[in-house]
Write a protein that holds these residues in place. Structure first.
Motif, PDB file in Angstrom:
ATOM      1  N   THR A 183       0.899  -1.191  -0.003  1.00 61.36           N
ATOM      2  CA  THR A 183       0.052  -0.027  -0.027  1.00 61.36           C
ATOM      3  C   THR A 183       0.848   1.230   0.185  1.00 61.36           C
ATOM      4  O   THR A 183       0.659   2.175  -0.669  1.00 61.36           O
ATOM      5  N   GLN A 184       1.948   1.419   0.846  1.00 63.24           N
ATOM      6  CA  GLN A 184       2.680   2.411   0.700  1.00 63.24           C
ATOM      7  C   GLN A 184       3.270   2.618  -0.206  1.00 63.24           C
ATOM      8  O   GLN A 184       3.544   3.703  -1.009  1.00 63.24           O
ATOM      9  N   ALA A 200       3.931   5.448  -5.523  1.00 64.44           N
ATOM     10  CA  ALA A 200       3.916   5.496  -6.972  1.00 64.44           C
ATOM     11  C   ALA A 200       2.819   6.459  -7.641  1.00 64.44           C
ATOM     12  O   ALA A 200       3.297   7.028  -8.429  1.00 64.44           O
ATOM     13  N   LEU A 201       1.822   6.442  -7.130  1.00 57.20           N
ATOM     14  CA  LEU A 201       0.781   7.323  -7.470  1.00 57.20           C
ATOM     15  C   LEU A 201       0.926   8.843  -7.312  1.00 57.20           C
ATOM     16  O   LEU A 201       0.654   9.511  -8.215  1.00 57.20           O
ATOM     17  N   GLN A 202       1.525   9.040  -6.383  1.00 57.14           N
ATOM     18  CA  GLN A 202       2.122  10.271  -6.018  1.00 57.14           C
ATOM     19  C   GLN A 202       3.222  11.016  -6.734  1.00 57.14           C
ATOM     20  O   GLN A 202       3.133  11.997  -7.517  1.00 57.14           O
ATOM     21  N   ASN A 203       3.887   9.974  -7.295  1.00 52.12           N
ATOM     22  CA  ASN A 203       5.090  10.568  -8.108  1.00 52.12           C
ATOM     23  C   ASN A 203       4.839  10.550  -9.321  1.00 52.12           C
ATOM     24  O   ASN A 203       5.425  11.366 -10.221  1.00 52.12           O
ATOM     25  N   LEU A 204       3.748   9.944  -9.800  1.00 49.92           N
ATOM     26  CA  LEU A 204       3.021   9.868 -11.243  1.00 49.92           C
ATOM     27  C   LEU A 204       1.980  11.100 -11.218  1.00 49.92           C
ATOM     28  O   LEU A 204       1.507  11.181 -12.321  1.00 49.92           O
ATOM     29  N   SER A 205       1.897  11.782 -10.192  1.00 48.61           N
ATOM     30  CA  SER A 205       0.819  12.798 -10.065  1.00 48.61           C
ATOM     31  C   SER A 205      -0.739  12.302 -10.336  1.00 48.61           C
ATOM     32  O   SER A 205      -1.493  12.905 -10.756  1.00 48.61           O
ATOM     33  N   LEU A 206      -0.847  11.104 -10.019  1.00 42.22           N
ATOM     34  CA  LEU A 206      -2.197  10.339 -10.023  1.00 42.22           C
ATOM     35  C   LEU A 206      -2.934  10.457  -8.895  1.00 42.22           C
ATOM     36  O   LEU A 206      -4.439  10.062  -8.727  1.00 42.22           O
ATOM     37  N   GLN A 207      -2.206  10.935  -7.795  1.00 43.36           N
ATOM     38  CA  GLN A 207      -2.863  10.663  -6.509  1.00 43.36           C
ATOM     39  C   GLN A 207      -2.422  12.062  -5.449  1.00 43.36           C
ATOM     40  O   GLN A 207      -1.217  11.962  -5.292  1.00 43.36           O
ATOM     41  N   PRO A 208      -3.138  12.957  -4.982  1.00 44.35           N
ATOM     42  CA  PRO A 208      -2.752  13.889  -4.120  1.00 44.35           C
ATOM     43  C   PRO A 208      -2.068  13.407  -2.804  1.00 44.35           C
ATOM     44  O   PRO A 208      -2.705  12.462  -2.220  1.00 44.35           O
ATOM     45  N   SER A 233      -2.586  14.443  -0.056  1.00 42.59           N
ATOM     46  CA  SER A 233      -3.844  14.441   1.020  1.00 42.59           C
ATOM     47  C   SER A 233      -4.566  13.198   1.093  1.00 42.59           C
ATOM     48  O   SER A 233      -5.245  12.797   2.053  1.00 42.59           O
ATOM     49  N   ARG A 234      -4.348  12.559  -0.209  1.00 41.02           N
ATOM     50  CA  ARG A 234      -5.360  11.198  -0.208  1.00 41.02           C
ATOM     51  C   ARG A 234      -4.570  10.088   0.287  1.00 41.02           C
ATOM     52  O   ARG A 234      -5.393   8.808   0.364  1.00 41.02           O
ATOM     53  N   ALA A 235      -3.291  10.125   0.757  1.00 45.42           N
ATOM     54  CA  ALA A 235      -2.647   8.947   1.232  1.00 45.42           C
ATOM     55  C   ALA A 235      -3.125   8.579   2.487  1.00 45.42           C
ATOM     56  O   ALA A 235      -3.623   9.067   3.418  1.00 45.42           O
ATOM     57  N   GLY A 236      -2.952   7.387   2.674  1.00 44.95           N
ATOM     58  CA  GLY A 236      -3.219   6.827   3.959  1.00 44.95           C
ATOM     59  C   GLY A 236      -4.800   6.275   4.178  1.00 44.95           C
ATOM     60  O   GLY A 236      -5.242   5.900   5.485  1.00 44.95           O
ATOM     61  N   ARG A 237      -5.486   6.289   3.108  1.00 45.94           N
ATOM     62  CA  ARG A 237      -7.081   5.792   3.296  1.00 45.94           C
ATOM     63  C   ARG A 237      -7.016   4.386   3.493  1.00 45.94           C
ATOM     64  O   ARG A 237      -6.232   3.616   2.875  1.00 45.94           O
ATOM     65  N   PRO A 238      -8.072   3.910   4.313  1.00 48.62           N
ATOM     66  CA  PRO A 238      -8.293   2.558   4.434  1.00 48.62           C
ATOM     67  C   PRO A 238      -8.653   1.822   3.127  1.00 48.62           C
ATOM     68  O   PRO A 238      -9.475   2.465   2.326  1.00 48.62           O
TER      69      PRO A 238
END
Length: 151
Positions: free
Chosen positions: A90-91, A96-104, A106-111
């Motif tokens: 998950t981490q 990877a999603l943040q590096n590719l600008s696919l997820q901000p 602030s959305r990290a750590g969601r269950p």
């Protein structure tokens, strides 16, 4: 139900979006062909051109949701494969999603339960758009005057 099994079930459900996408693609192609037919007629039927435009526009919107659903299906399957260390995966996925600008960030750590609801909502959006293609096309077919001559 173990988390890895839930992730696999969600991935399987999301893969059903491919079938919805295929049907929508055929309806979009039908819309293009129907629209071309209307343009080739000397006096195009306004309802026919409108239906054609509707099928094409909704089909393109549905295609966007289909890409999102397919992407999520692959991600859920990827995370479900490694049941021993889902937290590490998950981490790594979030990074990877943040590096590719696919997820901000602030959305990290969601269950995962929240992620599952979000992914299934995307699938529902895709199904609603397919329904928005099918119903008007079906209504025009059933209301067409040529139908009374067929039977």
């Amino acid at each position: 139900m173990p988390v890895d099994m839930e992730l696999q079930v969600v991935a399987s459900l999301l893969r059903r979006g491919r079938t919805l996408d295929q049907l929508s693609t055929w309806l979009t192609v039908l819309g293009v062909l129907f629209g071309l037919l209307q343009l080739l007629l000397i006096t195009p039927v306004t309802l026919g051109v409108s239906l054609s435009a509707w099928l094409i526009v909704v089909g393109l919107l549905q295609k966007y949701w289909a890409f999102r659903v397919a992407f999520d299906a692959d991600l859920f399957a990827l995370i479900a494969r490694d049941a021993d260390a889902p937290q590490d995966r998950t981490q790594a996925l979030e990074q990877a999603l943040q590096n590719l600008s696919l997820q901000p960030a602030s959305r990290a750590g969601r269950p995962w339960s929240e992620r599952q609801r979000g992914a299934l909502k995307l699938l529902r959006n895709q199904a609603v758009l397919l329904l928005a293609q099918v119903l008007p096309a079906l209504a025009v077919i059933l209301a067409s005057p040529w139908l009374s001559f067929a039977g």
